[in-house]
Structure formats: C-alpha cells, structure tokens
Motif scaffolding. Structure first.
Motif, short mmCIF file in Angstrom:
data_model
loop_
_atom_site.label_atom_id
_atom_site.label_comp_id
_atom_site.label_asym_id
_atom_site.label_seq_id
_atom_site.Cartn_x
_atom_site.Cartn_y
_atom_site.Cartn_z
N SER A 205 -30.47 5.98 22.21
CA SER A 205 -29.47 6.00 21.14
C SER A 205 -29.57 7.21 20.21
O SER A 205 -28.55 7.80 19.83
CB SER A 205 -29.59 4.71 20.30
N LEU A 206 -30.79 7.60 19.85
CA LEU A 206 -30.96 8.67 18.87
C LEU A 206 -31.45 9.98 19.47
O LEU A 206 -31.29 11.04 18.85
CB LEU A 206 -31.95 8.21 17.78
N GLY A 207 -32.10 9.95 20.62
CA GLY A 207 -32.55 11.17 21.26
C GLY A 207 -34.00 11.50 20.98
O GLY A 207 -34.68 10.87 20.17
N TRP A 208 -34.48 12.55 21.66
CA TRP A 208 -35.90 12.88 21.63
C TRP A 208 -36.36 13.42 20.27
O TRP A 208 -37.54 13.27 19.91
CB TRP A 208 -36.23 13.89 22.73
N ARG A 209 -35.48 14.04 19.50
CA ARG A 209 -35.91 14.61 18.22
C ARG A 209 -36.33 13.50 17.24
O ARG A 209 -37.32 13.66 16.51
CB ARG A 209 -34.78 15.45 17.62
N TRP A 210 -35.62 12.41 17.23
CA TRP A 210 -36.01 11.29 16.39
C TRP A 210 -37.33 10.69 16.87
O TRP A 210 -38.16 10.26 16.05
CB TRP A 210 -34.92 10.23 16.37
N LEU A 211 -37.53 10.65 18.17
CA LEU A 211 -38.80 10.13 18.70
C LEU A 211 -39.97 10.99 18.23
O LEU A 211 -41.00 10.46 17.80
CB LEU A 211 -38.75 10.11 20.23
N VAL A 212 -39.81 12.31 18.28
CA VAL A 212 -40.87 13.22 17.83
C VAL A 212 -41.13 13.03 16.34
O VAL A 212 -42.29 13.02 15.89
CB VAL A 212 -40.48 14.68 18.13
N GLY A 213 -40.08 12.85 15.54
CA GLY A 213 -40.26 12.65 14.10
C GLY A 213 -41.00 11.37 13.79
O GLY A 213 -41.94 11.36 12.97
N PHE A 214 -40.60 10.26 14.42
CA PHE A 214 -41.29 8.99 14.19
C PHE A 214 -42.76 9.06 14.65
O PHE A 214 -43.64 8.45 14.04
CB PHE A 214 -40.57 7.86 14.91
N SER A 215 -43.01 9.81 15.71
CA SER A 215 -44.37 9.89 16.25
C SER A 215 -45.32 10.64 15.32
O SER A 215 -46.55 10.50 15.45
CB SER A 215 -44.34 10.58 17.63
N ALA A 216 -44.78 11.45 14.41
CA ALA A 216 -45.63 12.21 13.49
C ALA A 216 -46.04 11.40 12.26
O ALA A 216 -46.98 11.79 11.55
CB ALA A 216 -44.90 13.48 13.04
N LEU A 217 -45.37 10.27 12.00
CA LEU A 217 -45.66 9.50 10.79
C LEU A 217 -47.09 8.97 10.71
O LEU A 217 -47.70 8.97 9.63
CB LEU A 217 -44.66 8.35 10.66
N PRO A 218 -47.68 8.47 11.82
CA PRO A 218 -49.08 8.00 11.71
C PRO A 218 -50.05 9.09 11.26
O PRO A 218 -51.06 8.79 10.61
CB PRO A 218 -49.40 7.53 13.14
N LEU A 219 -49.75 10.36 11.58
CA LEU A 219 -50.61 11.46 11.10
C LEU A 219 -50.58 11.55 9.59
O LEU A 219 -51.62 11.77 8.95
CB LEU A 219 -50.15 12.78 11.72
N ALA A 220 -49.39 11.39 9.00
CA ALA A 220 -49.28 11.44 7.55
C ALA A 220 -50.04 10.28 6.91
O ALA A 220 -50.75 10.46 5.90
CB ALA A 220 -47.81 11.40 7.13
N LEU A 221 -49.93 9.10 7.48
CA LEU A 221 -50.62 7.93 6.93
C LEU A 221 -52.13 8.10 7.04
O LEU A 221 -52.88 7.75 6.10
CB LEU A 221 -50.17 6.67 7.67
N PHE A 222 -52.60 8.64 8.15
CA PHE A 222 -54.04 8.88 8.30
C PHE A 222 -54.53 9.91 7.28
O PHE A 222 -55.62 9.77 6.73
CB PHE A 222 -54.35 9.36 9.72
N GLY A 223 -53.72 10.95 7.02
CA GLY A 223 -54.10 11.94 6.02
C GLY A 223 -54.29 11.33 4.65
O GLY A 223 -55.22 11.69 3.91
N VAL A 224 -53.42 10.37 4.29
CA VAL A 224 -53.57 9.68 3.00
C VAL A 224 -54.88 8.90 2.97
O VAL A 224 -55.61 8.91 1.96
CB VAL A 224 -52.37 8.74 2.77
N CYS A 225 -55.20 8.23 4.07
CA CYS A 225 -56.45 7.44 4.13
C CYS A 225 -57.69 8.32 4.06
O CYS A 225 -58.75 7.86 3.60
CB CYS A 225 -56.47 6.62 5.42
N CYS A 226 -57.58 9.58 4.50
CA CYS A 226 -58.74 10.47 4.48
C CYS A 226 -59.23 10.75 3.06
O CYS A 226 -60.41 11.10 2.87
CB CYS A 226 -58.40 11.79 5.17
N TRP A 227 -58.35 10.61 2.06
CA TRP A 227 -58.79 10.83 0.68
C TRP A 227 -59.85 9.81 0.27
O TRP A 227 -60.70 10.09 -0.58
CB TRP A 227 -57.60 10.75 -0.27
N TRP A 228 -59.77 8.61 0.87
CA TRP A 228 -60.74 7.57 0.52
C TRP A 228 -62.07 7.76 1.25
O TRP A 228 -63.12 7.36 0.75
CB TRP A 228 -60.16 6.19 0.89
N LEU A 229 -62.03 8.37 2.41
CA LEU A 229 -63.24 8.46 3.25
C LEU A 229 -64.37 9.17 2.52
O LEU A 229 -64.16 10.21 1.88
CB LEU A 229 -62.93 9.22 4.53
#
Length: 517
Positions: A212-236
């Motif tokens: 429905s949305l194409g590969w560009r949206w898939l690539v964008g959604f796939s990058a979100l866990p990296l951002a969330l992990f970066g936020v968690c790294c501040w606590w580590l």
C-alpha cells in the motif's frame, strides 16, 4: 629516591602506603597498584565478579536486558529487510540481478569496515558512548535513505547505515559485563530471541506496508527502533570493567553501588580491587623499579593485541568461524524467499527437470502473502534455537554447542536435495534456521568470554566485521548460483557448514565456567 627504594625501606604495609601517597602523580599511579594489592590483607576486598555475582539477576539486570533486547530488534529490522527490498527496488529502478544483490550486500559493506573501528572506539572511550553514537548515526542515515533519488544514492546511504548499525553489536559486550557468571550464557541466549522477534516483525511490517505505501515507508518505520534505543542509551551506565581498566575505581564503585541499590542488596564488605591475588603480599622490587622508570603504564593485554601469541590461534579460528557463520546465516536468509517464491512444477522445491532453473524474466512482482507468512514462521524458529542453547551450552560446553549447531545445519540442507512438498521445505528451513541461530549466539557468547576486558570489545568488533565479510558475499554467491541451478546453494551451505563444525571443535580454549578477566 625512587618510589621503589622508598617503599622497600618502609617497615610495614601502612608505612609503605604512606610513602606511596606522598609520591608524585606518575609514581603514585604505580604505587596505587601496590596499595590495592595490599588491601585484601588489611581488610575485606572484592572483585567485579564478586560484586556482580552477589547482586544476582535483579531489577538492574532486567533493565539492561530490556535495553539489550531493543538493540537486537533495531539491528534485526535494518538487516532483515535486505531479502525483502530487492523486488521493490527492481520495480522502481529496473535493477539487474547483480544490482539486486548489491542492494542486499550494501549494509554489510559498511558493517565490514566499521566493526573493528567500533571495537577500538568502545575500548578507548567506553561502551556507552559508542552505543549512543552508533544508534544516532544509524537513525539519521536510515531516515535519509527514505529520500534516495537514485539507486546508487540508496546504496551509499545503506552502506552508511551498515557502518552505524555495526556499533550496536557492542551491546553484547556491555550486557555480558553486567550479568552474573551463573546466568550469563543462559541470559544472553534467551535475549537473542529478540533478534528473531525483530526479524519477524520486519516481515510482518513489510506485508502490511509494501503493497500500500511502498518501500520508502518501510525503510522509515524500520529506523524507528534505532531512535528508541538511542534514547535508552542515556540511562545506561558505563561498563564497570572498562572503568577499572581505565583506572577509574571511584566511578566503578559508584556503578556497583547503583546496581546493588536497584537490586535491593548489599555489596560485599571491603575495597573494590582489580583482580584478587592469592599469594602473600610482597613488594616485587624488580617490577616496581621497572615501572618507576617508565613514563606511562599500560595494561599488558592492550599491548599484546589480538594476534599476540597468547591469543593468536584463538583469534584466527574465531575470525574463520565468524566469516563462515556470516555466510551461512545470511545465505539462508537470502535463499529462503528465492526458494519459496520460485514457481516449480506441482509447487515443489525439487523436481528433477523443472526445479533447477529459475525464470530470468522480470515480472516486477512483490512477494506473495504465503511467502511472507512462511518467512515469519522460519524466522521465529530462531527462538527455539536460542532456548535449546540455554540447556546445552553449560552442559556440553561452548565448543560442542557450536559444533552440534553447525552439524545439524549442514545435514539439514542435504534433505533439500530431494523432492519434497512445500510444507516440508518450510519445516526443514525451520530446523536449519534454528540450528544456525543456536551456533551464531554461542559464537557471540564465546567471543565475549574468551578475551580479557581490555580486548573484549575490540575482539568482538573484529569478529563481527569479518562476519559481515561472509554476509556480504552471501547474497552475491546465493543469487548467482541459484539463478543457474537451485540445488547449488544447498550444496555450498552443506560444505561450509561442515567446515564451521570442524573449526568449532578445534578451539584451544573452553570458556564454560571460566571467570571473565
């Protein structure tokens, strides 16, 4: 007078300690080691292993486990889109088969280059800083990939993503150093199930988004866990072993106090020391005089390096195993959709005359729903492999666990050389993926355990980089040979799997029950 002479002339340990404290900074650093080696005889003392083991697996370890699991999901979503994207890219840019293989290999090119670099960065500046930088960099380049105007810009950005994601492998190093000895291997093995979860999640997202949305949206959604992990790294927190290796005993003790507080326990009484010395405390006059003449002190392991005679055989065998493992794992990943999606007579994978040739005509079609479902099923088979490893890794040892996993992997491919229905194909692929997941995770654990603290991140980084060399070759070899004859990849995987099993059983060191240094 030199520090060594002054200490030698002191009448007892207390006076020797006072002499050390009155020395200048350079000589005082040398004396500090004497003080720490003497403290166990003046009062109670404990090492990092003592502290971590006394804290047990509590609230702090659960939080570390959650952050580590997130890093695996973030890595898996970036890596496991590789066998899914080529068909969509072919539709948009009219790619040749070789260009499709490049799209799958691009991330591994960056990973290959970056893994040793991230190991050095994390050994020099700390695990936490390295993970934070890697996650932010990966997220930025992942989002930029969405706006790729051409295929070659896409390739360049995916190489950059691979360069960044390589740093997330250092989360294994950090997690390993905070886990109790008794549950370290089992905990890491169970946590690796989140890689399978991330890979299956990627296939599920692709099933929903791509049509429905194409590969560009898939690539964008796939990058979100990296951002969330970066936020968690501040606590580590920073690795306690890293702080001690850098001489930051106060920071190391503060981190251990934090762990004990979160777990609701108390640390052992006494002083935190680098390493327990069983022998009677005596001042080694020769060693002190040598250190007194040196301008700088260095950790022995740091100067030795991965190819020092002490580590050379282990390192070379590990590098060989990781190259083979990368080829086997990602070769399977690339071959699975090819095998399942190719049209065969009577929907079978093996037909003596018709199944050996793949169609070379471009139809510009996405994967079928049935293939997506089968990819999710075979991907989730990694979880049983990880769980099985928790029961055997501390019973038969790391080397035997590796050898069994690679042996089952090789033997299972032989079954695909004969005519079988599709559901049997999926079942065999389930077993194969479970076996390689078991061996891959055990390789991570073994590599983390076999090196000392000063070389651990570097050793894991180098091994991970060489693994990507095998992974980078896997798409090209698999797609090229599969286009000629679909039985060629299983034959290659069988031979390479046997070689990996032989390499595993010949490792010179068994780390089962071995304390980390």
């Amino acid at each position: 007078q030199s520090a060594a002479v002054l200490i030698e002339q002191a009448s007892d340990v207390e006076n020797k300690t006072n002499v050390c404290l009155n020395e200048d900074k350079e000589r005082g650093e040398a004396c500090t080691k004497f003080i720490h080696s003497s403290l166990p005889h003046l009062k109670g003392s404990f090492t990092v292993d003592d502290a971590i083991d006394s804290c047990g697996f509590g609230k702090f370890q659960w939080i570390i486990a959650a952050v580590f699991a997130l890093s695996l999901v973030a890595s898996a979503t970036e890596i496991m889109m590789l066998p899914i994207l080529p068909l969509s890219l072919e539709c948009e840019w009219g790619l040749t088969p070789f260009e499709q293989s490049l799209s799958s290999a691009s991330v591994f090119i960056g990973w290959l280059v970056a893994s040793p670099i991230w190991g050095i960065v994390c050994d020099k500046y700390g695990r936490r800083k390295g993970l934070l930088l890697a996650s932010i960099t990966g997220f930025v380049f992942g989002i930029l990939t969405v706006f790729s105007p051409s295929f070659y810009v896409f390739l360049a950005l995916r190489v950059a993503v691979g360069f960044a994601v390589a740093g997330l492998a250092q989360s294994v190093t950090l997690a390993t150093e905070f886990l109790p000895t008794s549950s370290r291997a089992q905990s890491l093995t169970v946590l690796k199930c989140f890689w399978a979860f991330g890979a299956a999640l990627e296939a599920g997202i692709a099933l929903v988004i791509l049509p429905s949305l194409g590969w560009r949206w898939l690539v964008g959604f796939s990058a979100l866990p990296l951002a969330l992990f970066g936020v968690c790294c501040w606590w580590l927190p920073e690795s306690v072993r890293f702080d001690i290796a850098q001489g930051r005993m106060i920071e190391a003790r503060a981190t251990l106090d934090r762990i004990a507080e979160l777990n609701g326990v108390s640390l052992p009484e006494g002083e935190l020391i680098h390493q327990r010395k069983e022998e009677t405390v005596e001042l080694d006059q020769k060693t002190l005089r040598e250190k007194d003449l040196e301008k700088e002190e260095k950790q022995p392991e740091c100067s030795e390096g991965l190819l020092h005679p002490k580590h050379r055989r282990t390192s070379i065998q590990l590098w060989t195993l990781w190259i083979l493992s990368g080829f086997l794992y990602y070769g399977l990943t690339v071959y699975t959709p090819i095998l399942l999606e190719t049209s065969f007579q009577n929907s079978t994978a093996i037909q003596e005359e018709t199944r050996v040739k793949r169609s070379t005509q471009s139809t510009c079609k996405l994967l079928s729903t049935e293939t997506y479902v089968d990819i999710v099923v075979t991907t989730m088979s990694e979880a049983p492999g990880y769980i099985l490893a928790t029961y055997i890794i501390d019973r038969i040892g790391r080397r035997a666990t590796l050898a069994v996993g690679y042996g089952v992997y090789a033997a299972s491919w032989i079954a695909l050389l004969f005519p079988v229905p599709r559901f049997v194909q999926v079942s065999i692929l389930f077993v194969i993926r479970s076996a390689i997941a078991n061996s891959s995770q055990t390789a991570y654990i073994y590599t983390s355990e076999v090196y000392p603290t000063s070389l651990r991140a570097q050793g894991l980084g180098m091994a991970g980089g060489l693994c990507r060399f095998g992974a980078m070759a896997a798409p090209v070899v698999t797609q090229v040979f599969a286009s000629i004859n679909l039985i060629f990849p299983p034959i290659i995987f069988t031979i390479v799997g046997i070689g990996a099993a032989a390499c595993s059983i010949l490792f010179p060191i068994e780390t089962k029950g071995r304390l980390m240094k």
